[in-house]
Write a protein that holds these residues in place. Structure first.
Motif, PDB file in Angstrom:
ATOM      1  N   ALA A  26      -1.584  -9.714   7.185  1.00 35.84           N
ATOM      2  CA  ALA A  26      -2.707 -10.048   6.304  1.00 35.84           C
ATOM      3  C   ALA A  26      -2.876 -11.573   6.237  1.00 35.84           C
ATOM      4  CB  ALA A  26      -2.464  -9.476   4.915  1.00 35.84           C
ATOM      5  N   ASP A  27      -1.757 -12.289   6.196  1.00 35.30           N
ATOM      6  CA  ASP A  27      -1.844 -13.755   6.191  1.00 35.30           C
ATOM      7  C   ASP A  27      -2.474 -14.279   7.475  1.00 35.30           C
ATOM      8  OD1 ASP A  27      -0.776 -14.018   3.694  1.00 35.30           O
ATOM      9  OD2 ASP A  27       1.289 -14.343   4.388  1.00 35.30           O
ATOM     10  N   GLY A  30      -6.003 -14.069   7.279  1.00 29.77           N
ATOM     11  CA  GLY A  30      -6.480 -15.181   6.450  1.00 29.77           C
ATOM     12  C   GLY A  30      -6.558 -16.475   7.235  1.00 29.77           C
ATOM     13  N   GLN A  31      -5.549 -16.719   8.055  1.00 28.27           N
ATOM     14  CA  GLN A  31      -5.554 -17.950   8.861  1.00 28.27           C
ATOM     15  C   GLN A  31      -6.740 -17.963   9.807  1.00 28.27           C
ATOM     16  OE1 GLN A  31      -1.798 -18.171  10.812  1.00 28.27           O
ATOM     17  NE2 GLN A  31      -0.711 -18.791   8.948  1.00 28.27           N
ATOM     18  N   HIS A  33      -9.522 -16.858   8.998  1.00 26.68           N
ATOM     19  CA  HIS A  33     -10.706 -16.902   8.117  1.00 26.68           C
ATOM     20  C   HIS A  33     -11.655 -15.725   8.374  1.00 26.68           C
ATOM     21  CE1 HIS A  33     -10.260 -21.157   6.450  1.00 26.68           C
ATOM     22  NE2 HIS A  33      -9.220 -20.950   7.226  1.00 26.68           N
ATOM     23  N   SER A  34     -11.108 -14.565   8.676  1.00 22.92           N
ATOM     24  CA  SER A  34     -11.947 -13.381   8.856  1.00 22.92           C
ATOM     25  C   SER A  34     -12.123 -12.733   7.489  1.00 22.92           C
ATOM     26  CB  SER A  34     -11.255 -12.363   9.758  1.00 22.92           C
ATOM     27  OG  SER A  34     -10.838 -12.974  10.945  1.00 22.92           O
ATOM     28  N   SER A  35     -13.357 -12.653   7.015  1.00 27.40           N
ATOM     29  CA  SER A  35     -13.487 -12.144   5.655  1.00 27.40           C
ATOM     30  C   SER A  35     -13.516 -10.628   5.639  1.00 27.40           C
ATOM     31  CB  SER A  35     -14.702 -12.740   4.956  1.00 27.40           C
ATOM     32  OG  SER A  35     -15.846 -12.462   5.706  1.00 27.40           O
ATOM     33  N   TYR A  36     -13.125 -10.106   4.498  1.00 25.16           N
ATOM     34  CA  TYR A  36     -13.121  -8.650   4.280  1.00 25.16           C
ATOM     35  C   TYR A  36     -13.376  -8.417   2.796  1.00 25.16           C
ATOM     36  CZ  TYR A  36      -8.134  -9.708   3.274  1.00 25.16           C
ATOM     37  OH  TYR A  36      -6.970 -10.248   2.812  1.00 25.16           O
ATOM     38  N   PRO A  37     -13.650  -7.199   2.390  1.00 28.01           N
ATOM     39  CA  PRO A  37     -14.024  -6.962   1.000  1.00 28.01           C
ATOM     40  C   PRO A  37     -12.964  -7.463   0.010  1.00 28.01           C
ATOM     41  CG  PRO A  37     -14.398  -4.991   2.311  1.00 28.01           C
ATOM     42  CD  PRO A  37     -13.703  -5.965   3.196  1.00 28.01           C
ATOM     43  N   ALA A  38     -13.422  -7.986  -1.118  1.00 32.05           N
ATOM     44  CA  ALA A  38     -12.510  -8.618  -2.075  1.00 32.05           C
ATOM     45  C   ALA A  38     -11.909  -7.635  -3.069  1.00 32.05           C
ATOM     46  CB  ALA A  38     -13.242  -9.735  -2.819  1.00 32.05           C
ATOM     47  N   THR A  40      -9.668  -5.676  -2.605  1.00 26.58           N
ATOM     48  CA  THR A  40      -8.400  -5.284  -1.994  1.00 26.58           C
ATOM     49  C   THR A  40      -7.275  -6.078  -2.634  1.00 26.58           C
ATOM     50  OG1 THR A  40      -9.026  -6.932  -0.372  1.00 26.58           O
ATOM     51  CG2 THR A  40      -9.279  -4.637   0.269  1.00 26.58           C
ATOM     52  N   TYR A  41      -6.230  -5.425  -3.029  1.00 20.34           N
ATOM     53  CA  TYR A  41      -5.122  -6.105  -3.699  1.00 20.34           C
ATOM     54  C   TYR A  41      -3.841  -5.791  -2.957  1.00 20.34           C
ATOM     55  CZ  TYR A  41      -8.797  -6.606  -7.064  1.00 20.34           C
ATOM     56  OH  TYR A  41      -9.996  -6.923  -7.633  1.00 20.34           O
ATOM     57  N   ILE A  42      -3.261  -6.820  -2.392  1.00 17.46           N
ATOM     58  CA  ILE A  42      -2.110  -6.617  -1.512  1.00 17.46           C
ATOM     59  C   ILE A  42      -0.813  -6.843  -2.280  1.00 17.46           C
ATOM     60  CG2 ILE A  42      -0.994  -7.358   0.626  1.00 17.46           C
ATOM     61  CD1 ILE A  42      -3.731  -8.262   1.616  1.00 17.46           C
ATOM     62  N   VAL A 114       0.471  -9.961  13.742  1.00 18.76           N
ATOM     63  CA  VAL A 114      -0.732 -10.635  14.245  1.00 18.76           C
ATOM     64  C   VAL A 114      -1.853  -9.626  14.508  1.00 18.76           C
ATOM     65  CG1 VAL A 114       0.386 -12.656  15.202  1.00 18.76           C
ATOM     66  CG2 VAL A 114       0.257 -10.601  16.582  1.00 18.76           C
ATOM     67  N   ARG A 117      -7.185  -7.501  13.854  1.00 17.54           N
ATOM     68  CA  ARG A 117      -8.289  -6.563  13.998  1.00 17.54           C
ATOM     69  C   ARG A 117      -7.961  -5.230  13.367  1.00 17.54           C
ATOM     70  NH1 ARG A 117      -9.970  -5.160  19.458  1.00 17.54           N
ATOM     71  NH2 ARG A 117      -7.902  -5.996  19.865  1.00 17.54           N
TER      72      ARG A 117
ATOM     73  N   GLU B 113      -4.318 -17.662   1.836  1.00 18.48           N
ATOM     74  CA  GLU B 113      -4.493 -16.753   2.977  1.00 18.48           C
ATOM     75  C   GLU B 113      -5.126 -15.425   2.567  1.00 18.48           C
ATOM     76  OE1 GLU B 113      -2.187 -18.887   2.675  1.00 18.48           O
ATOM     77  OE2 GLU B 113      -1.557 -19.671   4.618  1.00 18.48           O
ATOM     78  N   TRP B 117      -9.417 -18.004   1.764  1.00 21.90           N
ATOM     79  CA  TRP B 117      -9.780 -18.073   3.177  1.00 21.90           C
ATOM     80  C   TRP B 117     -10.495 -16.811   3.663  1.00 21.90           C
ATOM     81  CZ3 TRP B 117      -4.967 -20.748   5.909  1.00 21.90           C
ATOM     82  CH2 TRP B 117      -5.017 -22.119   5.621  1.00 21.90           C
ATOM     83  N   VAL B 118     -10.548 -15.776   2.808  1.00 23.32           N
ATOM     84  CA  VAL B 118     -11.186 -14.530   3.252  1.00 23.32           C
ATOM     85  C   VAL B 118     -12.288 -14.030   2.315  1.00 23.32           C
ATOM     86  CG1 VAL B 118      -9.334 -13.683   4.718  1.00 23.32           C
ATOM     87  CG2 VAL B 118      -9.217 -13.275   2.268  1.00 23.32           C
ATOM     88  N   HIS B 119     -12.372 -14.632   1.129  1.00 22.10           N
ATOM     89  CA  HIS B 119     -13.432 -14.206   0.201  1.00 22.10           C
ATOM     90  C   HIS B 119     -14.158 -15.439  -0.318  1.00 22.10           C
ATOM     91  CE1 HIS B 119     -11.143 -10.568   0.398  1.00 22.10           C
ATOM     92  NE2 HIS B 119     -10.169 -11.010  -0.356  1.00 22.10           N
ATOM     93  N   LYS B 127     -10.732 -12.138  -7.884  1.00 25.63           N
ATOM     94  CA  LYS B 127      -9.540 -11.584  -7.239  1.00 25.63           C
ATOM     95  C   LYS B 127      -8.337 -12.492  -7.486  1.00 25.63           C
ATOM     96  CE  LYS B 127      -7.527 -10.122  -2.847  1.00 25.63           C
ATOM     97  NZ  LYS B 127      -7.770  -9.658  -1.479  1.00 25.63           N
TER      98      LYS B 127
END
Ligand SMILES: Cc1cc2nc3c(=O)[nH]c(=O)nc-3n(C[C@H](O)[C@H](O)[C@H](O)COP(=O)(O)OP(=O)(O)OC[C@H]3O[C@@H](n4cnc5c(N)ncnc54)[C@H](O)[C@@H]3O)c2cc1C
Ligand SMILES: Cc1cc2nc3c(=O)[nH]c(=O)nc-3n(C[C@H](O)[C@H](O)[C@H](O)COP(=O)(O)OP(=O)(O)OC[C@H]3O[C@@H](n4cnc5c(N)ncnc54)[C@H](O)[C@@H]3O)c2cc1C
Lengths: 142, 604, 435
Positions: A26-27, A30-31, A33-38, A40-42, A114, A117, B113, B117-119, B127
């Motif tokens: 997941a990090d 983030g590195q 910078h691919s965005s996805y719905p917010a 989501t709580y990891i 890594v 996708r 991260e 960087w994603v939202h 969040k």
């Protein structure tokens, strides 16, 4: 649950991500910078085998719409844990069916450090699903 | 052993005073997340006593904020919301420690991260606030933890005194650790005692053994136990007790050894062809490679032609991959025997090395080499292959499903004939008359069912010991404190066996050097008041002996309670999920903490 | 200039690939203080740049990053990245290593790895970390899982526009940074300088690297990596999904004419691995491996090879004589079939050359340690301890001491660590006490 103004995102997805594989995965997303719905709580976990069946059902009861278990799969550092986890998830599915919950709300998958996708695919798929299904509704139990 | 869950922890009641520190990361976070809003939201949480922000939490001023608040007693639990924990979790834990607090009262919220960087926009801020609330909820439930410390004997036991076992023993002893070297035969040396000169460089096998033998004899730290096997094992890492059974003139004598670590170096043995496999056992002039090597050591070398079994060898055929690289569906074996699908790794070089020796010493002996692939992979080995070609060894290549046929013959006074369809000459069928056929037999693991059973060591289908992970932990076995070296793991040549021996010795030295072992505090912990002794956790536990049921007295009655052997626990939590009483938790990662986090997320 | 700084350690490890990291960790765990000197801007060596690794097919990053992180966080290990070794000599009881810190033009103590500079930079360059298939900026973090996460400025291509300096939130950019030299001393050293692939441009019969869609095996690792340049396997010249892919084995090994007469030891296995990964990524593609002998000798390797055959990967026993550019981006392979059939030709969409493994560093003239005719570091006791070199207190591990896969590299690195520890424990030098 009183829906508070979380930007209209009440359909929360909980992600249990293993500290050796999926969490760094997941990090890595983030590195990039691919965005996805917010919504989501990891949560970082050592091994998802720790959670009893009731944990998942309680989550749904508390209003969590979807749960993705992002494990290490075959690369699990704890020998035998993945097999036990898969069996447990089957039991949770059975319980979900009993309670009238769509079993697609819970998903077990493996994400590598890594696998950006794959991570995005999983998250987007679950998001589509919870947007369609809405918050969990429990069938009245006997 | 110190218990990580002593009363000290019990004094810490669960109303932690949480300090929340939110990082701007120089805009990396604050460009997308309204950091002030996150702070305001954190301040509203009942468990949070202070919430602050800083441009760079990892900078000295940032860390000092935390240290001051802890020192003033304003907070006793810390949450930093910043980049991924892989980057700075250790930084902040050590800041907490510098303030005199326990480093485990710290929780990390990942808002770079996994947020900024994603939202973007409000969802990002919301969040981040939620993740901070979840982290604070966990932090409130954190308890101080201490590394598990286990006393360890500064003594290791090496089982098997082949080249791998000897090198392991010497390497460990040179680090100041005592070693018991247990060998089931009369003397150390193993397979090398039966070899002549070694591929690829030609060292005398005896010299290689002697290089270690002398040191082993003279070392004050190494005790050799010949004619000995391990009869019983008790204990766990750092604290094993072995019973050694030695066969002597007056029968069997037992010795007890207290030892901190065990190294398996039980080696391998040559494959013995079954009766009729390439006419082995049916014809005296069909022998194995080890048998050939023995005769080479005996041949005087002053004649033009090699002599074996009193017969001059004009033509010799060498057949590779006998008892190795077998393919299910194509090859068969005797009942009960393993198929041996693996490559035995050393035979190609050993064959070519012997072949070169023969061609260079006995030019009257011709060699036909029938192979599937020539695997001269290592340093100096391809040269052996080239030299064999220069020595006019005739190579013929066969397919797995069309092995050469060895038959008795009466043509031209050669006792044997070998027929092969040669892939190097358009699969033409060729028949070679021969005085001697040498089968390049592979290796199989030594039968170690006794010791492997006692220690519960995993072996592959082929019987070799299986390491934990071939790259991450290649010389460790899943039983903590048990290691492996040499060909008990897989076929390898003596150089490679010595390398694994060195690697095992490095691990043992690091483990036992200090006389105690320090382990992560993240191990399972039983709440004895809640435990009703169902044993569910013991059944679920993935590690042998990490959990057991023991009998204790409670109010005059004998009851069963689960007990954790912290040294063996991996902290995976398999036990946590199955306890009907919620009486077992993994320190630092408790179910209660997770539930608190989920509540915080659900409430947002 | 200030007096050159001197720092003392127990062991200096040269090369921060998996070999160097493993030796460093094994020594540090025994309480020795270790300096790791790495020429690249990140530790991790070749392994961190691979896709998945044979024989277990686990993701390379997943098993390299933990070791990189443990080394970076270990209290007994100090990393010196982006450094050149100018000389290693023995002076009495000590090894002295003269080191030059190359300027990153970014202050590593200030940089927070945020990549703002990277986004702002207007200069695009081919990203060699991605096989040259994608672009990077003139200032950038070396790659996603690099350690340390510190940006490096490519001074040769920087236009000095000043954008990075402006956006950097910590004022870490410093265009005037100079190289700095310093000295490390220690009682022992481990040389773990790894390998390089033999260059394609020296192979005239394979097109000198000028034929489009002929790539080397490390480039294929990037195409297959989950975080690779295209995120999937495409052929570089036109972005087409290849239907037919060929591997040319021994493209730079077992070939005296190339000066590499030895076997490079890992190519059979990585070609089989890549072929398996390719057939997963492109289920319809035909994959052919042209080989002389398949050398699948390690634990589980033969079974891996047999699985690949069962999956339908085609193994052709042949020596490839020539490679030519074909029509429409295809590549024509001309080979001599050793199973009969003589000279044949075949067109493929993409051809991967399994180039030979050359030493990553030539000690001469920097260090008086001997090398063999294969130019890898000489072992003076190849049977009982392959890691011993002819320089007292200096040990070699991993691909620096001959081509090797990761499993063999890791055990050799543990062995080097124990020999170094033995040397430091012994009052007598080891060379005299062992035959
Ligand atoms: C035919 C042949 C030719 C070879 N040629 C070469 C060559 O030219 N060059 C080269 O480098 N390598 C060669 N090798 C490989 C080499 O022999 C091995 O690498 C080496 O012997 C491995 O050493 P080891 O210590 O792992 O095992 P071993 O030599 O098998 O030693 C194991 C020892 O453990 C003892 N043992 C087993 N079980 C127990 C038990 N339960 N309790 C106590 N003790 C036990 C055994 O008695 C033995 O002494 C050859 C191998 C073969 C078979
Ligand atoms: C295409 C390909 C695929 C592969 N796939 C696999 C696989 O799937 N499984 C497997 O087991 N093996 C595989 N390998 C082999 C694997 O890459 C090596 O075993 C491994 O990288 C060797 O590690 P090393 O540390 O010895 O060398 P390297 O990884 O080469 O590391 C050496 C390090 O030293 C540094 N260095 C060099 N010179 C100096 C100097 N003068 N000063 C300072 N630093 C220096 C380098 O920058 C580098 O970081 C593959 C190899 C290739 C080419």
């Amino acid at each position: 649950m009183t829906p508070t103004g979380n930007s209209g995102n009440q359909d929360k997805i909980l992600i249990l991500a293993t500290e050796t594989c999926a969490y760094p995965g997941a990090d890595s997303t983030g590195q990039a910078h691919s965005s996805y719905p917010a919504n989501t709580y990891i949560l970082r976990v050592r091994a998802p085998v720790l959670f009893p069946e009731s944990f998942y059902l309680d989550c749904f009861q508390k209003g969590i719409s979807g749960i993705i278990i992002m494990s290490c799969g075959e690369e699990c550092p704890y020998e035998g844990a993945y097999k036990d986890l898969a069996k447990r998830v089957d039991r949770v599915y059975a319980a979900m069916k009993e309670k009238g919950l769509d079993i697609n709300r819970l998903r077990l998958t493996a994400i590598c450090t890594v696998c950006n996708r794959a991570f995005l695919n999983e998250v987007n798929r679950m998001n589509d699903l919870v947007q369609e299904l809405g918050p969990p509704q429990f069938a009245a139990t006997a | 052993m110190t218990n990580p869950n002593d009363k000290e922890n019990k004094d810490d009641t669960h109303n932690g005073k949480v300090g929340v520190y939110i990082c701007h990361c120089g805009g990396n976070i604050s460009d997308h997340v309204d950091v002030d809003k996150v702070r305001d939201a954190a301040e509203d949480l009942s468990c949070v006593k202070v919430a602050r922000t800083n441009m760079f939490m990892c900078s000295d001023p940032g860390q000092n904020m935390i240290i001051e608040d802890l020192e003033n007693g304003e907070v006793d639990r810390v949450v930093v919301a910043s980049c991924a924990p892989s980057l700075h979790e250790t930084t902040f834990r050590s800041a907490v420690e510098r303030a005199g607090a326990n480093p485990f009262v710290y929780e990390h919220a990942n808002i770079r991260e996994q947020v900024s960087w994603v939202h973007h926009g409000d969802p990002a801020t919301d969040k981040a606030s939620t993740l901070v609330a979840a982290a604070a909820a966990k932090a409130e439930n954190l308890e101080p933890l201490h590394p598990v410390r286990v006393d360890a004997f500064r003594h290791a036991t090496v089982i098997g005194a082949g080249i791998a076992g000897m090198k392991t023993a010497v390497d460990i002893a040179r680090q100041g650790i005592d070693v018991a070297l247990v060998e089931k035969t009369t003397q150390p040396g193993g397979r090398l005692n039966t070899l002549h000169t070694l591929a690829p460089d030609g060292e005398k096998a005896g010299d290689v053994v002697d290089a270690f033998y002398e040191e082993i004899q003279n070392s004050e730290r190494i005790t050799v136990y010949p004619n000995t096997q391990v009869n019983d094992v008790k204990g766990y890492v750092g604290n094993f007790t072995l019973t050694l059974a030695t066969d002597g003139e007056n029968g069997r004598a037992d010795t007890t050894v207290d030892t901190g670590a065990i190294v398996m170096a039980t080696g391998s043995q040559s494959y013995t062809p079954f009766n009729g496999e390439y006419a082995y056992g049916e014809h005296p002039q069909v022998i194995t490679l080890p048998e050939l090597i023995q005769t080479l050591a005996e041949n005087s070398g002053d004649e033009n032609t090699l002599t074996v079994n009193g017969k001059k060898i004009r033509n010799m055929v060498m057949i590779h991959c006998v008892g190795s690289r077998r393919i299910p569906g194509i090859h068969e074996t005797k009942e009960d025997a393993n198929l041996n699908e693996y490559c035995s790794r050393t035979c190609c070089s050993a064959v070519l090395h012997a072949g070169n020796f023969i061609r260079e010493t006995f030019p009257g002996t011709s060699i036909f080499d029938m192979y599937r692939d020539i695997r001269t992979y290592g340093r100096g080995q391809e040269e052996l292959y080239n030299r064999a070609a220069e020595n006019r060894v005739v190579f013929m290549r066969f397919e797995a499903d069309a092995p050469p046929r060895v038959e008795s013959s009466d043509t031209g006074n050669f006792p044997l004939s070998v027929t092969v369809s040669d892939g190097l000459t358009f699969n033409e069928e060729m028949t070679v008359p021969a005085d001697l056929v040498v089968l390049a037999t592979g290796v199989e693991p030594t039968d170690i069912s006794g010791i492997a059973g006692m220690l519960k060591l995993p072996r592959g289908n082929d019987g070799f010991l299986n390491e934990v992970h071939p790259k991450l932990r290649p010389v460790e076995l899943p039983v903590t404190g048990v290691f492996l070296a040499g060909t008990c793991q897989a076929p390898m040549d003596s150089s490679e066996a010595c390398n694994t021996a060195g690697a095992a010795a490095a691990k043992v030295s690091a483990l036992l050097g200090k006389g105690y072992i320090e382990l992560d505090p993240f191990v399972a912990h039983v709440d004895e008041e809640k435990c009703t002794g169902t044993g569910a956790c013991v059944d679920a536990c993935l590690v042998d002996d990490a959990l057991e049921l023991v009998e204790t007295e409670v109010a005059g009655q004998t009851v069963k309670k689960a007990r954790v052997t912290a040294a063996l626990c991996q902290g995976c939590g398999a036990c946590v999920a199955v306890c009907p009483e919620n009486a077992i938790e993994v320190n630092g990662w408790t179910l209660k903490q997770y539930e608190a986090m989920v509540d915080a997320i659900a409430a947002a | 200039m200030a007096e050159p700084q001197v720092q003392h350690f127990d062991t200096i490890v040269i090369g921060g690939g998996i070999a160097g990291l493993q030796s460093a960790l094994d020594l540090a765990d025994q309480g020795y203080r270790v300096a790791v000197v790495e020429k690249d801007a990140s530790i991790g060596g070749k392994m961190i740049r691979l896709s998945k690794v044979f024989p277990t097919l686990d993701c390379a990053s997943c098993i390299t990053t933990p070791k990189m992180a443990s080394a970076a966080h270990h209290e007994n290990i100090t990393l010196f990245t982006y450094c050149n070794v100018d000389g290693i000599v023995r002076m009495g009881e000590e090894i002295h290593a003269r080191i030059t810190q190359n300027p990153r033009y970014v202050d590593p103590d200030k940089c927070i790895g945020c990549r703002k500079c990277e986004y702002a930079c207007p200069v695009y360059l081919p990203d060699m970390e991605q096989g040259g298939f994608s672009a990077k900026k003139a200032i950038s973090i070396p790659f996603s899982n690099a350690i340390p996460q510190v940006a490096v400025l490519d001074a040769e291509h920087c236009m000095l526009c000043g954008q990075c300096e402006t956006v950097c939130p910590t004022d870490a950019v410093d265009y005037f940074m100079e190289p700095e030299t310093f000295t490390l001393t220690a009682r022992t050293a481990v040389l773990s300088t790894g390998f390089e692939l033999s260059p394609v441009k020296d192979k005239a019969q394979y097109g000198n690297g000028e034929i489009p869609n002929v790539i080397d095996s490390l480039q294929m690792e990037r195409l297959l990596a989950p975080h690779g340049p295209y995120n999937r396997v495409l052929r570089p010249s036109d972005g087409m999904e290849p239907d037919s892919i060929a591997y040319v084995q021994c493209a730079g090994s077992r070939d005296k004419s190339m000066g590499v007469s030895y076997c490079s030891r890992v190519c059979c296995m990585y070609a089989i691995k890549q072929a398996m990964l390719l057939s997963g990524a492109l289920p319809l593609a035909d994959i052919t491996i042209y080989y002389m002998d398949i050398r699948a000798f390690g634990k589980g390797y033969e079974q891996f090879y047999q699985n690949a055959k069962a999956m339908g990967i085609e193994f052709v026993k042949a020596k490839v004589a020539r490679i030519n550019e074909g029509d429409g981006g295809s590549v024509t392979v001309r080979y001599e079939n050793q199973d009969g059939g003589g000279i044949q030709t075949m067109d493929h969409d993409l051809v991967v050359l399994s180039m030979g493994i050359l030493p990553g560093w030539r000690p001469e003239p920097y260090c008086p340690v001997s090398t063999d005719s294969d130019r890898f570091i000489t072992s003076i006791k190849p049977k009982i301890s392959p890691v011993l070199t002819d320089m007292e207190g200096v040990f070699a591990a991993g691909a620096a001491a001959g081509p090797k896969d990761i499993v063999d590299t890791i055990s050799e690195s543990g062995s080097a660590a124990v020999e170094a520890a033995k040397y430091m424990q012994a009052s007598e030098p080891i060379l005299e006490t062992q035959p």
